[in-house]
Write an enzyme that holds these catalytic residues in place. Structure first.
Site, PDB file in Angstrom:
ATOM      1  N   HIS A   1     -50.049  70.866  61.358  1.00  0.00           N
ATOM      2  CA  HIS A   1     -49.283  69.797  62.004  1.00  0.00           C
ATOM      3  C   HIS A   1     -48.093  69.376  61.151  1.00  0.00           C
ATOM      4  O   HIS A   1     -46.957  69.281  61.640  1.00  0.00           O
ATOM      5  CB  HIS A   1     -50.198  68.591  62.271  1.00  0.00           C
ATOM      6  CG  HIS A   1     -49.503  67.437  62.918  1.00  0.00           C
ATOM      7  ND1 HIS A   1     -48.904  66.431  62.178  1.00  0.00           N
ATOM      8  CD2 HIS A   1     -49.286  67.137  64.220  1.00  0.00           C
ATOM      9  CE1 HIS A   1     -48.359  65.557  63.014  1.00  0.00           C
ATOM     10  NE2 HIS A   1     -48.583  65.953  64.252  1.00  0.00           N
TER      11      HIS A   1
ATOM     12  N   CYS B   1     -42.144  80.449  72.142  1.00  0.00           N
ATOM     13  CA  CYS B   1     -41.797  79.099  71.675  1.00  0.00           C
ATOM     14  C   CYS B   1     -42.684  78.649  70.521  1.00  0.00           C
ATOM     15  O   CYS B   1     -42.666  77.484  70.141  1.00  0.00           O
ATOM     16  CB  CYS B   1     -41.862  78.085  72.815  1.00  0.00           C
ATOM     17  SG  CYS B   1     -43.501  77.891  73.537  1.00  0.00           S
TER      18      CYS B   1
END
Length: 847
Positions: free
Chosen positions: A425, A801
């Site tokens: 993250h 992506c």
């Protein structure tokens, strides 16, 4: 000596010399000879000859020395294929002996003659005879007795007189340099710089130009541009009565080259020599098609060019140099594009630690997001926000970040985590924000309760201490080293324009906020390829209604809570559309599991109980009930859209209403709506029917028509395998390679960093698959998905992506697979644009 001897050859315009047989230095000297520049006579030894030297096969020394006359005085320099690979140091004044010393005393004076001889004795003793350098430390080189003391020290330690025969001296120097190159330490050092294990070394034997003597004599270096900026600027130093690169030694009383108010210069001292040097270097630039640094010596006012090397340069300078050479018609624009390493652009886009700065390294982790920043340590997002409010730069330190840390990351200047890898993250969000980030710093011990981190060796750093995060190298540094600022100058912009003119694959950006979108647009993104909507829900004014929605038991209660979020989402999307000015924006519907929006500690649960007016026990039970054993594979993505459809209904309405608002103000908007984590066609059918229904409602309510495209984010192996079924329902497929890699390998991207380096070192994986796309496994799924999807729907738009979208290797794969565009973090957009241009050019060049 035969001029065309391929292994020991006099450097002439037609001699058989090439960089891959004799090295770059030998080839450059030949080019200077072809330009009729004043290069001293030079003989080049090939890689093969030097390899033979290391094993004791000596060349014919009489033939080698023949071009240099009766009393040869020589220097030997290394000539590797790539100058960055290094090599043994040069040895000067070979051939000096007692007889020539006497002659030099008459011609140059005793002081100059003694200096030349002493320099050779010391160099030969240390680098060839391998005597202890300490033997010569106390010898005064300026004393008349210095030479005698050095010769005596050599004789005592080597138990023989200093060699007097130039052939013996030269043979020993050549053999020593060859063996030094092939030694284990040297081999490991150059392999670390990217050299192959069997890289060869050439040697050049050159007639000495002394730079010491009567008249104006000395040595120095000159180049026509600044190595840091690439701007035109005569740069270098000159030192009278010196040899080699003495002028560059720290503390040397060197002169400036060009007239300078700060001190004396060569231009004032010897104007003709300076004019010649400028002319020679300009000719080298024009004919060698490169910015070169010339090493020169002046002897009685006459300039001699001893060497020419491609100047060392920063990434910023490399761009400026390539662009200026193209603008001056010295090279083509296409060649300028090919000369820049795409990843080097990261150095231009972010602040960097000055390479000359001292680095007090605390620890090293994974270099997850490039750039460098300095700030005071904080251990929570709230502290980061408070620090930012006070105007103090801070570094957010966490074991690992979670979505609720977004506000703290926005407030911080850098992030440091104990755990995580390239797609954790912190890494993904850091790259998207252009925030320097080091993750997986497992050398450090994090004690969040005591609010300190401990480094190897017992050093500790507490909250408020100043550290620097270098996300380019992965270093965590104590204190505040000097920095180099980012540079998005005119040369960079011009290079990007040239890139766009030749590339044949689109480049979009992953952008979640208006700031991200503005950055992406400034860096030339052709649209947004991934907008992760979950980050919009972690703002303080949105978190409470989001939690109310999660706690609601009935659909109408959920809709009531979502009604409060609708205008906020609508404004988010409207702003994105405004910034992108009609360029495509692909919005991914909510992806993470709902428990990520809930508190994880007692204090947070108590605050939530107060906000919802519920007993603490009810809140605690509900939080525990929403927990999952494996959240990454749990109720998230499309599964939320199917089981809690009100969420996607609200988001779709916000997108459509924002589309109408933004289209009214500017260019027409055609939003792209992406469904995450799909694995079955029926999931798409269910979500699609609801979105179509919301679109019809908005059209009816507003009386406005609009278009939109629906697509799927391919993140599960099954979605790739069933792409032919899914493609019939959608306009595009966008491959999310972060999760697809995770699911294909059965690896946690947040935890793989603990063992990944060992796996790569042992050859289990050639590279970290989260860092470099696994073209064999994950890539096979991409190919299958692309082929099956296009077979069912020929006009299907294909894209990538995930974080791999900004890697040059991944872009090459996507081009070959027929993808329409790649999408990457905003700060990687220029890297992707240049990489795509280079791939297109290489295809044209390839036979």
């Amino acid at each position: 000596m035969q001029k065309d001897d391929p292994h020991t050859t006099l450097i002439t315009a037609t001699a058989p010399i090439a960089p891959n047989t004799h090295g770059g230095r030998a080839k450059c000297l030949q080019r200077l000879v072809r330009l009729d520049l004043p290069v001293p006579r030079t003989v080049a030894l090939s890689f093969s000859a030097v390899h033979g030297l290391a094993s004791g096969q000596m060349p014919d020394m009489a033939k080698l020395l023949a071009p240099f006359g009766e009393q040869p005085l020589l220097c030997v320099r290394p000539s590797s294929e790539d100058p960055d690979w290094g090599g043994p140091g040069a040895v000067l004044n070979i051939g000096m002996n007692d007889a020539i010393y006497v002659d030099f005393c008459d011609a140059l004076g005793q002081e100059a003659a003694a200096q030349i001889y002493l320099r050779f004795v010391q160099s030969y003793a240390i680098h060839v005879a391998r005597l202890d350098p300490d033997l010569f430390e106390d010898i005064d080189s300026d004393s008349p007795d210095g030479l005698s003391a050095a010769l005596k020290a050599y004789e005592d330690e080597a138990e023989e007189s200093f060699p007097q025969d130039p052939a013996v001296q030269l043979a020993a120097v050549l053999r020593s340099m060859a063996r030094a190159w092939e030694g284990t330490t040297a081999r490991l050092l150059r392999q670390a710089k990217g050299a192959p294990a069997d890289a060869g070394l050439g040697l050049v034997v050159q007639q000495m130009v002394f730079g010491i003597g009567s008249g104006e004599s000395g040595s120095g270096v000159i180049q026509l541009v600044d190595s840091s900026s690439g701007e035109p600027q005569i740069t270098g130093r000159y030192l009278s009565q010196s040899q080699g690169r003495d002028a560059l030694v720290k503390g040397a009383e060197a002169l400036f080259l060009e007239a300078d108010a700060r001190g004396p210069s060569l231009e004032e001292l010897a104007p003709q020599a300076f004019a010649d040097l400028k002319a020679y270097t300009a000719l080298m630039r024009r004919k060698l098609r490169e910015e070169m640094q010339a090493e020169f010596a002046i002897e009685n006012g006459k300039v001699h060019l001893l060497d020419g090397v491609r100047i060392a340069r920063s990434a910023r300078a490399a761009v400026r140099i390539a662009v200026d050479l193209a603008k001056d018609k010295i090279i083509a624009k296409e060649e300028a594009l090919l000369r820049i390493e795409p990843r080097a652009l990261n150095e231009l886009l972010h602040r960097q630690v000055d390479p000359a700065a001292m680095r007090d390294r605390i620890a090293t982790g994974v270099a997850a997001s490039p750039g460098a920043a300095t700030g005071r340590i904080v251990f929570s997002s709230s502290e980061a926000q408070a620090s930012a409010a006070r105007g103090e730069a801070c570094v957010l330190v966490r074991r690992e970040t979670a979505p609720e840390d977004i506000r703290g990351m926005h407030a911080a200047v850098a992030v440091l985590t104990e755990r995580g890898g390239m797609t954790s993250h912190a890494a993904v969000i850091g790259r998207g924000m252009g925030l320097p980030c080091v993750v997986g710093a497992s050398e450090l011990t994090f004690n969040l309760q005591a609010r300190l981190i401990s480094a190897p060796g017992g050093r500790t750093f507490k909250e408020g201490d100043v550290i620097t995060i270098d996300g380019t190298s992965g270093d965590v540094l104590a204190g505040e080293p000097a920095m180099l600022e980012a540079a998005h100058d005119d040369a960079f912009q011009e290079l990007m324009v040239w890139s766009d003119a030749v590339r044949d694959i689109g480049v979009r950006a992953n952008a979640d906020t208006p700031t991200d979108a503005a950055t992406a647009r400034n860096f030339g993104a052709e649209g947004i390829g991934l907008c992760r909507t979950e980050h919009m829900f972690f703002e303080a004014d949105r978190l409470t209604p989001m939690r109310e929605m999660i706690f609601a038991d009935k659909a109408q209660d959920r809709r009531a809570a979502l009604e409060r979020l609708l205008p906020m989402q609508r404004e988010d999307f409207t702003e994105l559309f405004r910034i992108m000015q009609g360029k495509p924006v692909c919005i991914r519907l909510l992806d993470p599991p709902l428990h990520e929006f809930l508190p994880h500690d007692k204090a947070g649960c108590r605050e939530l109980a107060e906000a919802l007016d519920l007993p603490l026990s009810d809140v605690t039970r509900r939080v525990e009930a929403l927990g999952e054993y494996n959240p990454m594979l749990g109720m998230r993505g499309v599964r939320l859209g199917v089981t809690v459809p009100e969420i996607y209904d609200m988001q779709a309405r916000a997108i459509f209403e924002a589309t109408i608002a933004a289209s009214r103000e500017g260019a027409p908007v055609v939003p792209e709506i992406m469904i995450p984590l799909v694995s079955a066609m029926r999931e798409v059918e269910l979500v699609k029917s609801r979105i179509d229904a919301v679109a019809a409602e908005v059209r009816s309510e507003t009386g406005q028509d609009f278009e939109y495209r629906l697509g799927v984010m391919v993140e599960t192996p099954r979605a790739a395998l069933r792409a032919d079924e899914i493609a019939t329902q959608v306009s595009f497929l966008s491959f999310g390679t972060n999760d697809l890699t995770q699911m294909t390998y059965g690896l946690s991207r947040d935890d793989a960093g603990r063992f990944m380096s060992a796996y790569v070192q042992l050859g289990v994986y050639p590279e970290d698959p989260f860092h470099t796309l696994d073209t064999d496994g994950v890539g096979e799924l991409l190919k299958i998905g692309a082929e099956r999807g296009r077979a069912a729907s020929p006009d299907l738009v294909l894209s990538i992506c995930g974080e791999h979208g900004g890697n040059p290797e991944s872009i090459a794969f996507c081009r070959n697979a027929g993808f329409s565009y790649v999408s990457c973090s905003p700060f990687r957009v220029p890297v992707a644009r240049l990489a795509a241009a280079q791939l297109a050019l290489q295809d044209k060049i390839a036979p």
